[in-house]
Design a protein around this motif. Structure first.
Motif, short mmCIF file in Angstrom:
data_model
loop_
_atom_site.label_atom_id
_atom_site.label_comp_id
_atom_site.label_asym_id
_atom_site.label_seq_id
_atom_site.Cartn_x
_atom_site.Cartn_y
_atom_site.Cartn_z
N GLY A 126 27.78 4.23 55.25
CA GLY A 126 29.18 4.23 55.70
C GLY A 126 30.11 4.42 54.51
N LEU B 123 35.22 0.17 52.81
CA LEU B 123 34.22 -0.82 52.41
C LEU B 123 33.11 -0.16 51.58
CD1 LEU B 123 33.60 -3.74 52.74
CD2 LEU B 123 32.82 -3.31 55.06
N ALA C 207 29.95 11.23 59.26
CA ALA C 207 30.97 12.27 59.46
C ALA C 207 30.91 13.30 58.33
CB ALA C 207 32.36 11.61 59.49
N HIS D 53 48.83 4.54 58.28
CA HIS D 53 48.48 3.53 57.28
C HIS D 53 49.66 3.26 56.35
CE1 HIS D 53 44.31 3.97 58.44
NE2 HIS D 53 44.03 2.93 57.70
N VAL E 125 22.60 7.91 59.54
CA VAL E 125 21.39 7.13 59.27
C VAL E 125 20.83 6.64 60.60
CG1 VAL E 125 20.55 4.99 58.22
CG2 VAL E 125 22.14 6.49 56.96
N CYS F 284 28.34 -0.35 58.54
CA CYS F 284 28.75 0.04 59.91
C CYS F 284 28.99 -1.22 60.75
CB CYS F 284 27.69 0.85 60.62
SG CYS F 284 26.72 1.90 59.60
N ILE G 114 26.16 -1.05 65.69
CA ILE G 114 25.40 0.06 65.09
C ILE G 114 24.31 -0.53 64.19
CG2 ILE G 114 25.53 2.08 63.56
CD1 ILE G 114 28.42 2.47 64.47
N ILE H 10 20.29 0.40 64.10
CA ILE H 10 19.61 1.17 63.03
C ILE H 10 18.69 0.30 62.17
CG2 ILE H 10 21.37 3.01 62.99
CD1 ILE H 10 22.40 1.86 60.35
N ASN I 32 42.72 -4.60 57.89
CA ASN I 32 43.51 -3.70 57.05
C ASN I 32 42.73 -3.42 55.79
OD1 ASN I 32 44.36 -5.78 55.02
ND2 ASN I 32 45.21 -6.68 56.88
N VAL I 33 43.16 -2.43 55.05
CA VAL I 33 42.41 -2.01 53.86
C VAL I 33 42.31 -3.15 52.85
CG1 VAL I 33 42.41 -0.41 51.89
CG2 VAL I 33 42.93 0.44 54.18
N THR J 267 39.62 -5.36 53.84
CA THR J 267 38.36 -4.62 53.70
C THR J 267 37.89 -4.66 52.24
OG1 THR J 267 39.01 -3.22 55.55
CG2 THR J 267 37.33 -2.34 54.07
#
Ligand SMILES: Cc1cc2nc3c(=O)[nH]c(=O)nc-3n(C[C@H](O)[C@H](O)[C@H](O)COP(=O)(O)OP(=O)(O)OC[C@H]3O[C@@H](n4cnc5c(N)ncnc54)[C@H](O)[C@@H]3O)c2cc1C
Length: 432
Positions: free
Chosen positions: A9, A13, A34, A56, A225, A253, A257, A261, A414-415, A418
């Motif tokens: 990912g 993060l 992506a 943002h 993945v 993730c 998810i 995985i 929020n960032v 994170t």
């Protein structure tokens, strides 16, 4: 000792972890499903403009976000702007950008306003957020603000962010939101100062990728993945391109998810991860020749197909946007909401039809472009006693770690939170 580490990912993060771990001399591979890095904070093009896929801003108090932007060499590129907030209620648009405007706000009587103000002030002073996790947000707000103010103001705002799931949400959610908004206010001036990096997240992410390349990080784009596990004392990562071995793997993730995985997790762990409920979003970006209002955020308390209006051009210099206004129309929904199955054309009709009704000066022919982002899992629903259900970072598979937004327990997504989560993992002694 230098290690060979995979990170799954490339949201903020994964990017922060990759930067820090490679700085420490580890050999890092970043896997991203992506075709570009950035996850929820990624950029895209709308018409001729490239800007954030989701709106943002950075707050003056977001020191972790500012720290990471500084670390990649863009610290001097922030623009700080005083913004205004609007309220659309009973078919009218009001400015609610300072205390005087709040006192004049017609939909509430004086007592209602005083109780609303006192509730916000009280929430800003509470420190024991865990006690608030035991109480439902509607019961808590009704107790302090009164039933009428809850129905008129709080309920529409909660529904805007949580849909009907607000009924299952704890009061810690509103506490975290109020704490963040208080931090946004420049204490002396009592004004909202919001910031963005010139060029938006597109520029931040481009620079991030350059720094990671300089550090020797391998960025594997379009590599979903499908399995992470451990065999013969080594961890492995499986993608459509084959299998690679690593000393350690960090999965960023969402928990649902991660449960899929990492099939060798214990059943109880998988169940715990799968039980964490996430809310999604349908978020339209509209590029318009003219602004629709002076407000960065307009909260909507009337019924509407979208639940807020964010006019990015009230914050960002229009030159960055090709001289246009950029407006986001978000609706937070559960992942099975019928809105997800509507086509872009259907959403354009629905959303722009509503803008027509709300803003008489808005003209459809001035719309340059309309684009929709749909994400089924954005943030975990902060249910009653949520923190007791949060998964740990270490799991039952040796060398595999789980670090994701479900572990943000006393803040909103929020960032800044994170990046702080990445720091928590890095200082937790998991990888030495
Ligand atoms: C509408 C909206 C508005 C926001 N506004 C703000 C704001 O104003 N200010 C602010 O600070 N924050 C804001 N945020 C929050 C911010 O975007 C998030 O805090 C941050 O982007 C989360 O990063 P993450 O790495 O945890 O998750 P994500 O960004 O979700 O990253 C996870 C990554 O994992 C990848 N992935 C998933 N499965 C696999 C797999 N099997 N294999 C490989 N890769 C995989 C995904 O493609 C994704 O890139 C907003 C978010 C949204 C949605």
């Amino acid at each position: 000792m230098s290690k060979n580490i995979a990170i799954i990912g490339s949201g903020f993060l994964g990017l922060t972890l990759a930067q820090r771990l490679s700085d420490e001399g580890n050999s890092v591979t970043l896997y991203e499903a992506a075709d570009r890095i950035g996850g929820l904070a990624s950029a895209w093009s709308i018409g001729d403009v490239t800007w954030d896929r989701h709106y943002h801003v950075t707050l003056l108090s977001d020191s972790a976000t500012r720290g990471i932007v500084e670390a990649i060499g863009l610290g001097d590129e922030f623009e700080w702007v005083e913004t205004k907030t609007g309220f659309f209620t009973d078919g009218k648009l009001y400015s609610m950008s300072n205390s005087l405007e709040f006192l004049k706000f017609p939909p509430l009587g004086l007592i209602g306003k005083l109780r609303l103000g006192a509730t916000i002030f009280y929430a800003s002073k509470v420190r024991d957020w865990k006690a608030l996790e035991k109480v439902s947000v509607d019961a808590w707000l009704t107790k302090y603000s009164g039933k009428k103010t809850f129905e008129k103001i709080w309920k529409p705002l909660l529904r805007a962010k949580l849909g009907d799931s607000y009924k299952k949400t704890s009061a810690a959610f509103i506490w975290a939101t109020i704490q963040r908004m208080y931090a946004a206010r420049n204490s002396g001036l009592k004004k909202e100062m919001f910031g963005y990096v010139r060029g938006g997240y597109s520029r931040v992410l481009k620079r991030f990728a350059e720094v990671l390349h300089e550090n020797g990080v391998e960025i594997e784009l379009s590599r979903r993945v499908t399995e992470v596990g451990r065999e013969n004392e080594r961890c492995f990562v499986l993608t459509g391109e084959g299998r690679r071995e690593f000393d350690e793997v960090v999965v960023t993730c969402n928990p649902g998810i991660a449960a899929k995985i990492i099939p060798s997790l214990e059943e109880e762990e998988k169940e715990r991860l799968s039980r964490i409920k996430y809310l999604g979003i349908v978020c339209a970006s509209v590029l318009i020749r003219d602004s629709i209002s002076e407000f960065y955020v307009t909260n909507i308390t009337d019924e509407s197909p979208f639940t807020g209006i964010i006019e990015m051009s009230a914050l960002v210099d229009k030159e960055e946007l090709g001289g246009n206004a950029l407006v986001y129309l978000p609706k937070y929904v559960e992942k099975d909401d019928p809105l997800f199955s509507k086509t872009d054309d259907e959403l354009e009709d629905l959303f722009l039809g509503e803008l027509d009704k709300m803003f008489p000066q808005f003209k459809r022919e001035t719309v340059e472009a309309f684009r929709v982002s749909r994400v089924k899992e954005v943030f975990p629903l902060p249910e009653i006693e949520y923190s007791t259900r949060v998964p740990g970072m270490k799991c039952s598979v040796d060398g595999v770690y789980l670090v994701n937004s479900s572990q943000i327990t006393n803040g909103t997504l929020n960032v800044n939170e994170t990046v702080l989560l990445a720091e928590k993992f890095l200082t937790g002694g998991f990888i030495d």
